[in-house]
Enzyme design. Structure first.
Site, PDB file in Angstrom:
ATOM      1  N   ASP A 124       9.855   5.547  -9.986  1.00  0.00           N
ATOM      2  CA  ASP A 124       9.670   6.484 -11.096  1.00  0.00           C
ATOM      3  C   ASP A 124      11.140   7.900 -10.686  1.00  0.00           C
ATOM      4  O   ASP A 124      10.905   8.804 -12.688  1.00  0.00           O
ATOM      5  CB  ASP A 124       8.475   7.372 -10.743  1.00  0.00           C
ATOM      6  CG  ASP A 124       7.963   5.641 -11.155  1.00  0.00           C
ATOM      7  OD1 ASP A 124       8.295   4.985 -11.813  1.00  0.00           O
ATOM      8  OD2 ASP A 124       6.013   5.848 -11.015  1.00  0.00           O
ATOM      9  N   LYS A 147      -0.748  -4.572  -2.802  1.00  0.00           N
ATOM     10  CA  LYS A 147      -1.366  -4.097  -2.228  1.00  0.00           C
ATOM     11  C   LYS A 147      -2.610  -2.447  -3.070  1.00  0.00           C
ATOM     12  O   LYS A 147      -1.769  -2.052  -2.849  1.00  0.00           O
ATOM     13  CB  LYS A 147      -2.201  -4.147  -0.948  1.00  0.00           C
ATOM     14  CG  LYS A 147      -3.188  -3.555  -0.446  1.00  0.00           C
ATOM     15  CD  LYS A 147      -4.787  -4.289  -0.985  1.00  0.00           C
ATOM     16  CE  LYS A 147      -5.908  -3.477  -0.030  1.00  0.00           C
ATOM     17  NZ  LYS A 147      -6.342  -1.770   0.033  1.00  0.00           N
ATOM     18  N   SER A 180       1.068  -1.436   0.351  1.00  0.00           N
ATOM     19  CA  SER A 180       0.186   0.222   0.066  1.00  0.00           C
ATOM     20  C   SER A 180       0.691   1.156   0.103  1.00  0.00           C
ATOM     21  O   SER A 180       1.620   1.513  -1.055  1.00  0.00           O
ATOM     22  CB  SER A 180      -0.744   0.008   1.070  1.00  0.00           C
ATOM     23  OG  SER A 180      -1.884   0.595   1.232  1.00  0.00           O
TER      24      SER A 180
END
Length: 724
Positions: free
Chosen positions: A501, A515, A490
């Site tokens: 990224d 998740k 999460s």
């Protein structure tokens, strides 16, 4: 009359009852207990009272069906085709190990299997309740059969044959008939007896243990409630959309946090129902179970004991009742008998004593340490910040306390302290971090970037919300490594994905949980519905759902990815991607990752700790791959000794590497493990090893960065000098 013919002549329960309830007596008369069964009629004894649906449950069913069709993230209609899937999901919940029903029972319910979809649309709960009552009756039959075998004495069981028993029957075929099921249960009891004999348990105690287990389960079967059937049926229904969408009964709704964690005067563990067992999903960071160290994700609870009292067998119990047993006064002791996640079969258990306590915020707080390495004869210091969860003291924040605690505020301070210590890079340890406050993950990313988006959230209407770091300040702009593992989920995945990224740091470890969905709890007339309404996406556009975050450099783990993780769950939402959002790329690691991986591999090839870890992972993998075990005492003892000797050998090899004396026996090893578990400051060998390797990768990164900077500087100087 067949089942289908019987139900075809009825109106939906909700319609038959009407607003005024004038037809309630007639409607209730049409419910399950009195309606004719299939050709193979179920004989219900006087002691068992079949449960029936209520008016409120029928109304809740209709509301759930509407919510699923119109507000869930997944666009899935309630078609006739859904009937078969719901039917099998329901049977998986009620008899997941295929030990109560027979193929004759399944065949007799063919009509029901085809009608569940239309019935669930209109609040007709009778078919689902019929299945539930049938399974309860079969459970009673089986347990009475087992007790009958015990009455004959376990010394009359024949162990001279060379029989085997299938360990995991999840994918097994249904036994053909009652005679075949009798054979299976004789094997099950022989397996339980043999396992306890090999552990040194006397026959009198074995018989008492098994009798207590079966009598406890039998008592629960006789005490079946309408709400048990309804909750099981609705969860089989809601699970068709995704594994995180579920129905909470009124009792569960009153204390919703027991489905999330037992953090208040409990043990600090997230639990869920798993067929007839209660399974540990994860441990709450800083909680008693986490600090005690023995309870692990995927362990299944067999019994619960209070202080010095006799254990209560909880197989077949409802989740909320197991929770009630585990919770208790602060500082009291609860003892759990569990089937370890890596056990060879369900009869292998271990006992874990945990002192109840509250999970205090400061015990979940981020912490720091410094790793000292030597490179080329020079000392290197690498800072490590461990973040167990993403937390924030919301009460203190709302009260205006300027010193309220939160992940981001605490990490900012730790960064300042580490920089003052002269560290050359920072490792952020998110292993076993199951998530927490979303805004803290967003803010934490902001400590390492100037400004920009951190995560995208898409709802069922394809509307995308972008969360951003709007603070232009940067707390740390040096080399960064993020450690993750399968239990990182999460919010942890959002942070790790954003760092990856942005090219702001390297992600190291194993594939994360996956998740990537958002749930909301919605009230019903009867209980609540937790429903998935959105998905998380990285700034690069890929979802964290199902796939999780793939590390730049992988370090294997003991955790079994086939049993733990989003992609191990039935009906999990798939991975997909949307458009990326503009974001800065601070560094392109693609040029250095091959070199970093090569150095990492070279260290691991010669590192005895890693070789032991690989050996242990392979050992656990072989155990998990075992399909059958022998019921022959000699063969079973040989297999048992092989497993235990391998376990002892691996432990002793690791102790010798650290200069500790090897254990002479398994008993000595187990005594030591209990002592270590009672010491919250003890260090897990794998954890220490992985952290140090994270530091080594950081040191590699610093060296390569300096080397590349030197090359760039030489190139600039050459360009400035011009041709000679």
């Amino acid at each position: 009359m067949s089942i289908a013919e019987h139900f075809a002549g009825q109106r939906p329960l909700f319609s038959a009852i009407g607003k005024a309830g004038a037809c309630s007596v007639l409607a209730l008369a049409l419910l399950l207990p009195g309606f004719p069964g299939p050709q193979a009629k179920v004989e219900v004894p006087d002691e068992y009272q079949p449960v029936s649906p209520t008016i409120d449950q029928a109304r809740a069913n209709i509301l759930i069906a509407r919510q699923l069709q119109f507000t869930h993230f997944r666009d899935l209609g309630i078609s006739d085709d859904l009937s078969d899937d719901v039917f099998h999901s329901y049977l998986d919940y009620l008899d997941g190990q295929r030990i109560y029903l027979t193929q004759e029972d399944i065949d007799a319910m063919a009509d029901i299997r085809d009608m569940l979809g239309p019935a669930l649309r209109t609040g007709q709960l009778q078919p689902g309740f019929y299945v539930y009552n049938l399974v309860q009756q079969r459970i009673i039959d089986r347990l009475e059969f087992a007790l009958g075998l015990l009455d004959q004495g376990i010394d009359n069981l024949d162990f001279s044959t060379d029989e085997e028993i299938l360990l995991d029957r999840t994918d097994a075929s249904w036994e053909a008939d009652q005679a075949a099921l009798d054979t299976l249960w004789r094997k099950r009891i022989k397996n339980a007896v043999l396992s306890q004999r090999l552990n040194g348990t006397e026959d009198s105690s074995i018989e008492e243990n098994l009798r207590r287990r079966y009598e406890g389960q039998l008592k629960r079967a006789y005490q079946a409630r309408s709400e048990d059937a309804f909750q099981a049926y609705m969860n089989a229904f809601t699970s068709m959309w995704d594994p995180h969408t579920s129905y909470f009964s009124p009792r569960t709704s009153e204390n919703f946090n027991i489905n999330m964690s037992l953090s208040l005067e409990g043990i600090g563990a997230v639990l869920q129902s798993d067929n007839e067992y209660t399974k540990v999903v994860r441990l709450v960071p800083g909680g008693p179970a986490s600090k005690q160290g023995q309870l692990q994700p995927a362990d299944r609870i067999v019994s619960v004991a209070q202080d010095d009292e006799k254990p209560v067998n909880v197989i077949g119990w409802r989740l909320d009742e197991v929770v009630d047993l585990i919770r208790g006064p602060q500082d009291s002791v609860v003892t759990l008998e569990v089937i370890p996640a890596n056990a060879t079969d369900e009869t292998v258990t271990r006992t874990i004593a945990i002192q109840r306590d509250e999970v205090k915020l400061e015990e979940q707080s981020a912490s720091k340490s410094v790793i000292e390495l030597e490179r080329g004869g020079e000392p290197r210091q690498i800072g490590v910040i461990t973040i167990p969860t993403f937390y924030a003291d919301f009460q203190a924040m709302q009260a205006g306390d300027p010193n309220y605690k939160s992940t981001t505020r605490d990490v900012r301070k730790l960064i300042e302290e580490l920089e003052s210590d002269g560290i050359e890079g920072i490792v952020i340890d998110l292993r076993n971090n199951g998530g927490g406050a979303l805004h803290e993950a967003n803010d934490l990313v902001g400590l390492f970037i100037d400004q920009g988006p951190t995560v995208q959230i898409r709802n069922a209407k394809n509307e995308v919300q972008v969360l951003e770091d709007e603070d232009p300040t940067v707390a740390y702009d040096g080399p960064l490594v993020v450690l993750v593992n399968r239990m990182s989920a999460s919010a942890s995945e959002i942070f790790a994905g954003a760092i990856q990224d942005y090219g702001r740091g390297l992600v190291v470890g194993s594939q994360t949980f996956g998740k990537g969905t958002v749930q909301a709890v919605r009230p019903l007339n009867h209980g609540q519905l937790k429903i998935t309404q959105s998905k998380f996406y990285r700034v690069s556009g890929g979802s964290t759902q199902h796939k999780g975050v793939i590390p730049d450099i992988e370090i294997p783990s003991r955790i079994d990815k086939t049993r733990i993780g989003e992609d191990a769950l039935d009906h999990a939402l798939p991975w997909d991607q949307i458009e990326s959002v503009p974001h800065t790329r601070y560094f392109d690691f693609s040029a250095v990752i091959p070199e970093l991986r090569e150095r990492h591999s070279e260290r691991f090839d010669t590192n005895p700790e890693f070789k032991l870890l690989q050996k242990e992972i392979e050992f656990l993998k072989k155990q998990r791959q075992m399909d059958y075990v022998s019921l022959n005492p000699e063969k079973r003892r040989e297999h048992y000794d092989q497993i235990e000797n391998t376990r002892l050998a691996i432990t002793n090899a690791r102790r010798e590497l650290r200069g500790d004396e090897p254990f002479e026996s398994l008993d000595e090893l187990e005594d030591w493990q209990e002592q270590e578990a009672a010491n919250p400051d003890s260090t897990d060998a794998e954890s220490d090893f992985v952290i140090r390797e994270g530091g080594q990768i950081m040191a590699d990164l610093v060296e390569l960065d300096r080397h590349m900077a030197s090359i760039e500087q030489s190139s600039r100087l050459a360009a400035q000098a011009g041709p000679q």
